[in-house]
Design an enzyme around this catalytic site. Structure first.
Site, short mmCIF file in Angstrom:
data_model
loop_
_atom_site.label_atom_id
_atom_site.label_comp_id
_atom_site.label_asym_id
_atom_site.label_seq_id
_atom_site.Cartn_x
_atom_site.Cartn_y
_atom_site.Cartn_z
N TYR A 148 9.74 0.99 5.47
CA TYR A 148 9.98 1.93 4.39
C TYR A 148 8.66 2.58 4.01
O TYR A 148 7.65 1.89 3.85
CB TYR A 148 10.57 1.20 3.18
CG TYR A 148 10.81 2.06 1.96
CD1 TYR A 148 11.76 3.08 1.99
CD2 TYR A 148 10.10 1.86 0.78
CE1 TYR A 148 12.00 3.86 0.86
CE2 TYR A 148 10.34 2.63 -0.35
CZ TYR A 148 11.29 3.63 -0.31
OH TYR A 148 11.52 4.41 -1.42
N ASP A 243 0.71 2.13 6.79
CA ASP A 243 1.22 2.15 5.43
C ASP A 243 0.97 0.77 4.85
O ASP A 243 1.70 -0.19 5.13
CB ASP A 243 2.71 2.50 5.41
CG ASP A 243 3.26 2.53 3.99
OD1 ASP A 243 2.56 2.07 3.06
OD2 ASP A 243 4.40 3.00 3.82
N LYS A 276 0.85 0.18 -4.99
CA LYS A 276 1.11 -1.14 -5.57
C LYS A 276 -0.16 -1.82 -6.13
O LYS A 276 -0.56 -1.46 -7.22
CB LYS A 276 1.88 -2.00 -4.56
CG LYS A 276 3.26 -1.33 -4.30
CD LYS A 276 4.28 -2.15 -3.57
CE LYS A 276 5.63 -1.45 -3.66
NZ LYS A 276 6.21 -0.98 -2.42
C1 LIG Z 1 6.73 0.46 -2.11
C2 LIG Z 1 6.39 1.09 -0.82
C3 LIG Z 1 6.30 2.48 -0.67
C4 LIG Z 1 6.69 3.43 -1.76
O1 LIG Z 1 5.88 3.31 -2.89
P1 LIG Z 1 6.43 3.85 -4.29
O2 LIG Z 1 5.27 3.69 -5.20
O3 LIG Z 1 7.61 3.00 -4.62
O4 LIG Z 1 6.82 5.28 -4.09
C5 LIG Z 1 5.86 2.99 0.52
N1 LIG Z 1 5.55 2.18 1.55
C6 LIG Z 1 5.65 0.84 1.46
C7 LIG Z 1 5.26 0.00 2.62
C8 LIG Z 1 6.08 0.25 0.28
O5 LIG Z 1 6.21 -1.07 0.21
#
Ligand SMILES: *Cc1c(COP(=O)(O)O)cnc(C)c1O
Length: 439
Positions: A148, A243, A276
């Site tokens: 994601y 990511d 995060k």
């Molecule tokens: C949480 C998450 C996102 C999205 O971040 P948001 O602040 O919720 O938009 C993107 N990539 C990864 C791997 C994530 O865990």
């Protein structure tokens, strides 16, 4: 406030919420749709605990889906946020604190020369794709099933997380022409990866991956897979984008890239997406790369990107204070140790109950499956028996243990969790596993 035993405070709030907010929540997985039941409305949190609207306490293994690595209400972070709030919420002009945070991020993740701060992981990943396309003059990108990267159109293709709950391969409202450049491959499948590069390598702007996937529970990319991703991206001139919104400053101080670099000397991604933990619980995210790529961004270059609240002074104060705490000597050793003891305790409790179980962790991030062995891709993760997971989830929740309400989410331990908290969680799990082993 006086709590009345026979009032279902969470239920009352959920009904009220559903009248004014779609599904009663502002992010789908919070709605408990996968596991059933009523979401807990959280009134407050401190350390490793949350208290819901009915005054019940839970040991928190979600940690706001990762950011709360220090636990809730860490005094140094609260103080930094209070001070920043007194000095002003937002200026729409640069501040010294943004520079400090950028410097701190670059110090911890030396694969980047420059970063741009934004407000959410979605925004960071979306901007990273635009920058990769701008830098290469190419359109196509690779992502992996079960990873994601937020909900930007081009990335909302068979993604995991909330989408998986509702069984959609993709979202309504995303025109096919917007995702026609996105190739979705199986995670950890080297052969498929090689085929995709052979076919499309010269048209690829980037390959985006979660190095340790946390949106299909917890699935590591094999070292060999990461190695091939790196080699093929270099060979074809595509950017390797890690990511690390979830793994960054969570699995290790230097992120998952530092974990892979232990086994692949000199390993670096070309671009890193963060979120995060770098906000410590405030809306803050970032993306970064080498100087020559980052200098293509406006105002220096032709790739446009902007944000009214980007680098927000209160959010940066929160993030900076958080990074300073986790950078203290021994922090990750202690956190990793605690997380490992949780996973091994759960594993032992499951074994005693005769329940199929396997788990894994890195730093303060963990995952477990009601399966015999660790899955390597999304399809295998989804072979977990959802009904059994739901029984376990509610068994834990009733015993005051709050884990993610879906089987495809990772879990998080914070520095505030004590050995006693872990032991109490394992004891609760022992009872919950017994519910599963009953004929
Ligand atoms: C949480 C998450 C996102 C999205 O971040 P948001 O602040 O919720 O938009 C993107 N990539 C990864 C791997 C994530 O865990």
């Amino acid at each position: 406030m006086v709590m009345t035993e026979n009032i279902d405070h969470n239920g009352v709030l959920f009904e009220r919420a559903k009248r004014v907010i779609p599904g009663g929540v502002n992010s789908p997985v919070r709605a408990f749709r996968a596991v059933g039941g009523t979401p807990r409305f959280i009134r407050r949190a401190q350390g490793a605990y949350l208290w819901d609207a009915g005054g019940r306490r839970y040991t928190d293994y979600i940690g706001s889906w990762g950011p709360m690595i220090l636990g809730h209400g860490h005094p140094a972070v609260v103080q930094a946020v209070q001070q920043a709030a007194l000095e002003g919420f937002s200026f729409g002009a640069p501040t010294e604190r943004e520079v400090e945070l950028a410097e701190e991020i670059l110090r911890l993740m030396p694969s980047m020369d420059m970063v741009r701060l934004v407000s959410s992981g979605t925004e960071a990943a979306m901007s990273a794709v635009r920058l990769a396309r701008g830098a290469t003059g190419r359109s196509k990108l690779i992502k992996f099933e079960g990873c994601y990267h937020g909900h930007a159109d081009a990335l909302l293709v068979k993604a995991g997380s909330g989408l998986a709950t509702f069984g959609h391969a993709t979202s309504a409202g995303v025109p096919p022409e917007v995702v026609q450049h996105t190739l979705v491959l199986e995670y950890n499948n080297v052969e498929q990866l090689e085929q995709a590069f052979a076919l499309h390598g010269n048209d690829l702007a980037c390959l985006m991956m979660e190095p340790i996937a946390g949106n299909m529970n917890f699935v590591r990319a094999s070292v060999d897979f990461v190695k091939r991703c790196r080699e093929l991206c270099s060979q074809y001139g595509a950017l390797l984008v890690f990511d690390e919104v979830m793994t960054g400053f969570r699995v290790a101080l230097g992120g998952a890239q530092s974990v892979y670099a232990r086994q692949l000397p000199g390993f670096e991604p070309d671009m890193t997406v963060m979120g995060k933990v770098i906000g410590g619980g405030m809306p803050l995210a970032a993306f970064g790369a080498k100087r020559k790529v980052m200098e293509l961004l406006a105002p220096l270059g032709a790739v446009y990107q902007a944000g009214t609240l980007s680098g927000n002074p209160v959010a940066t104060a929160c993030g900076l204070a958080t990074l300073r705490e986790i950078g203290k000597p021994g922090f990750f050793e202690a956190l990793s140790h605690k997380t490992r003891s949780l996973v091994s305790g759960l594993s032992q409790a499951a074994r005693e109950a005769g329940v199929a179980f396997c788990g894994d962790s890195e730093g303060g991030m963990f995952g477990f499956f009601l399966l015999e062995k660790l899955p390597q891709n999304y399809a295998t993760v989804m072979r977990t028996d959802g009904a059994r997971f739901n029984t376990l989830f509610h068994g834990l929740l009733e015993r005051g243990v709050y884990i993610a309400p879906a089987l495809y989410e990772a879990g998080f331990v914070s520095a505030a969790h004590t050995d006693a908290d872990i032991a109490a969680t394992v004891a609760a799990a022992r009872e919950a596993f017994a519910l599963l082993s009953r004929p």
